[in-house]
Design a protein around this motif. Sequence first.
Motif, short mmCIF file in Angstrom:
data_model
loop_
_atom_site.label_atom_id
_atom_site.label_comp_id
_atom_site.label_asym_id
_atom_site.label_seq_id
_atom_site.Cartn_x
_atom_site.Cartn_y
_atom_site.Cartn_z
N ASP A 413 0.82 -1.21 0.00
CA ASP A 413 0.00 0.00 0.00
C ASP A 413 0.85 1.26 0.00
O ASP A 413 0.49 2.27 -0.61
N ASP A 414 1.99 1.23 0.68
CA ASP A 414 2.77 2.46 0.87
C ASP A 414 3.33 3.01 -0.43
O ASP A 414 3.58 4.22 -0.53
N ILE A 415 3.56 2.17 -1.41
CA ILE A 415 4.19 2.65 -2.65
C ILE A 415 3.22 2.72 -3.81
O ILE A 415 3.64 2.92 -4.95
N ILE A 418 -1.48 6.19 -5.99
CA ILE A 418 -2.49 7.06 -5.38
C ILE A 418 -2.13 7.38 -3.94
O ILE A 418 -2.39 8.48 -3.44
N ASN A 419 -1.48 6.43 -3.25
CA ASN A 419 -1.07 6.71 -1.87
C ASN A 419 0.12 7.67 -1.83
O ASN A 419 0.27 8.44 -0.86
N LEU A 420 0.96 7.63 -2.84
CA LEU A 420 2.03 8.63 -2.92
C LEU A 420 1.44 10.03 -3.08
O LEU A 420 1.92 11.00 -2.49
N ILE A 421 0.37 10.14 -3.87
CA ILE A 421 -0.30 11.42 -4.03
C ILE A 421 -0.88 11.89 -2.70
O ILE A 421 -0.74 13.07 -2.32
N ILE A 422 -1.51 10.98 -1.95
CA ILE A 422 -2.08 11.35 -0.64
C ILE A 422 -0.98 11.79 0.32
O ILE A 422 -1.12 12.79 1.04
N GLU A 423 0.14 11.08 0.32
CA GLU A 423 1.24 11.44 1.22
C GLU A 423 1.82 12.80 0.87
O GLU A 423 2.15 13.60 1.77
N CYS A 472 -6.45 2.81 0.77
CA CYS A 472 -6.06 4.23 0.76
C CYS A 472 -6.69 5.07 1.86
O CYS A 472 -6.08 6.04 2.32
N MET A 473 -7.92 4.75 2.26
CA MET A 473 -8.63 5.63 3.18
C MET A 473 -7.91 5.79 4.52
O MET A 473 -7.94 6.87 5.12
N HIS A 474 -7.25 4.75 4.99
CA HIS A 474 -6.57 4.85 6.28
C HIS A 474 -5.41 5.85 6.22
O HIS A 474 -5.08 6.51 7.21
N ILE A 475 -4.79 5.98 5.05
CA ILE A 475 -3.70 6.96 4.91
C ILE A 475 -4.28 8.37 4.84
O ILE A 475 -3.74 9.31 5.44
N LEU A 476 -5.40 8.54 4.12
CA LEU A 476 -6.02 9.85 4.01
C LEU A 476 -6.49 10.38 5.36
O LEU A 476 -6.33 11.56 5.68
#
Length: 830
Positions: A413-415, A418-423, A472-476
């Motif tokens: 998930d970390d890489i 879309i998660n890079l965009i959120i980060e 993704c939602m947990h990162i957002l």
Amino acid sequence: MTDTRRRVKVYTLNEDRQWDDRGTGHVSSGYVERLKGMSLLVRAESDGESGSLLLESKINPNTAYQKQQDTLIVWSEAENYDLALSFQEKAGCDEIWEKICQVQGKDPSVDITQELVDESEEERFDDMSSPGLELPPCELGRLEELAELVASSLPSPLRREKLALAVENEGYIRKLLELFRQCEDLENADGLHHLYEIVKGIFLLNRTALFEVMFSEECIMDVIGCLEHDPVLGAAPRRHRDFLTKTARFKEVIPIGDPELRAKIHQTYRVQYIQDMVLPTPSVFEENMLSTLHSFIFFNKVEIVGMLQDDEKFLTDLFAQLTDEATDDDKRYELVNFLKEFCAFSQTLQPQNREAFFKTLSNMGILPALEVVLGMDDVQVRGAATDIFSYLVEYNPSMVREFVMQESQQNDDDILLINLIIEHMICDTDPELGGAVQLMGLLRTLVDPENMLATANKTEKTEFLSFFYKHCMHILSAPLLANTTDDKLSKDDFQTSQLLALILELLTFCVEHHTYHIKNYIINKDVLRRVLVLTASQHAFLALCALRFMRRIIGLKDEFYNRYIIRNFLFEPVVKAFLNNGARYNLMNSAIIEMFEYVRVDVKSLTAHIVENYWKALEDVNYVQTFKGLKLRYEQQRERQDNPKLDSMRSILRNHRFRRDARTLDDDEEMWFNADEDELEDGEAVVPPSDNKTTKTSGGAGENEDLMDPISKFMERKKLKDSDEKEVLGKSSSLSGRQSPSFKLSFSGSTTKTSLSSPPPSASLHPGSPGSPGSPGSGAKGSPPTAVTTKGGLVGLVDYPDDDEEDEEDVSGESKEETPPLSKKSKLSS
């Protein structure tokens, strides 16, 4: 019939003076019977010989056709309808141009077939006597005369055209540029000022043939030099040439092997610079005179994108170096900037060409390349990569969604992209969060169900939202959850508050547009409780974002959400925020009152929860009637719950009312409806108890027992009750206690006979009415009733459909036996 087929693109000029691509096809010329003349025909190339017609244009003998850049033919079919054919090959352009000139009787060597004439008849007559415009010799002493000639020719289209032909035929531009170099060497300011006016006037002639000379490699820098010496600036000319030769550097991040492409890029950059920076801002009248300059730049960009797109080796090397770990940061920055500029150029393309462009980039692996670049530490590189990503999302979000779902099967998930965009959104270092705002907009586009596709085999919405909430939602939501632990704010600085406001905006969008995904997430993670912690923020915009989030949830009227709010007492922080705001009349005050007003009108379960738990805190708020209305609505709900028999009786009576017979009321019935009504004293039963025996009456008025008297009294009580309710809502004092019921129904099994000594003035001897279920009906028309049979128990009264608000209370009698309401016409017996 002559039929020469050549591959072309058809363009039309829109209202914004931009060229719209109408399609690609093959052009031919031939006689068209319907148009009665030789015509240009373009058939769509995908449809073959019998393909659909993209263009059918008669070659009019009086239409001015222009040939530009060896591969363009431009003309106007109507006052505001310009057309252009862009040929793939110069030979095809030359052949069609010869056909046009043949029809018009012109020499194919010319670049324009007709003179553009719009001026008055007088001007046309005056100029017909002079076959051409004679230019003065190109000498230093004649520059002032030439400048005056150019200025005087610009207002007249015919004189402009003659001037353009004279300048073109005599090779005048190169002679002028030679004089420019002499004036610079001699520091002749007057001559340089005259040259500025002359060259500016040549631009306004709007002629492609002149532009091709002026923008050639050997002439363009001198043309820019002439435009540096604006007379308005006096002795302080601008240094545009210094900027282009010393400051602006052309970098080939990937070597371009095609010299024609390299020259085209140089030319386009310089012409764009002339248009944007060198030429003075055109007036309203001059703007249309530069349309050919706009077209020159537009077609150059289209050509550059096409040539780069067709060079597979160039694009392969570009993406290989972009993703190579051995590439140094400076080189990668240049590569990303080139790709960004490449995508920006593509915005000039028409939709079908832009689709092919992005499909080519997708096939070359642009999304995996962006994923690598976005994972790097260089902020500048990431910023350029974000701009490229925005082009892709705005053009085809489905392509991006498909990629991120596929990569989730191989990567953590970390890489994920879309998660890079959120980060990057969460970690934006800009105090104003400019980059975070841009990224939030891209995420919103990606999770928007409105642009998701649905096919027979799969639904993109279901698949992508399931993926997003799982990966993704947990990162957002991580910053929100981390900052609201222990029901208090950990950080309340401006930048953190801005970030949380952005996250809340996106979550609010999800509440509005997603269904069970966001509902499950909010309830399982107790998100609303965390969000409401933000109502205590010192930043009003963040507290309002939290209120907006809750308001959207309540607005769904979803009982799952309502039970979650009630179970966790989530109105408590809202009430605290309202009380802490005090008597200030601001947006916070209005937002909270609006929320309670919405609950009062539409959400019964939350109404009861608020009154039962927070009434003591809110009862003294009397500058609005919202909270007193909440209490009143709550009491009405409680009375219905305490008296379910009355509630069911209301529906039964309502059904009877709307099934009344369609017959004319007799005189006695009308008399009953029009009669006055007496007061019913407190404690007196609306329907008197009666035994099960037959009650006999005589024909005398004094001896009649009027059973309709309770009905009339009830109606009066109803009016009094309605006025009391209005008075309660109109008062500003606090609402204390529970309102006493407006009327009582008596259930009695007593055999005691209640007899009225004389009927009240409002009573009729024949009170039966088809509109009053439960009232005694009359006998034969005109004859008094002799006996009425009643049965101990409940007797129904008139009920109105808008009586849902009224207070009701049952008073039990000695007998528990219940009797359904009487029928419309009670049976009479003597």
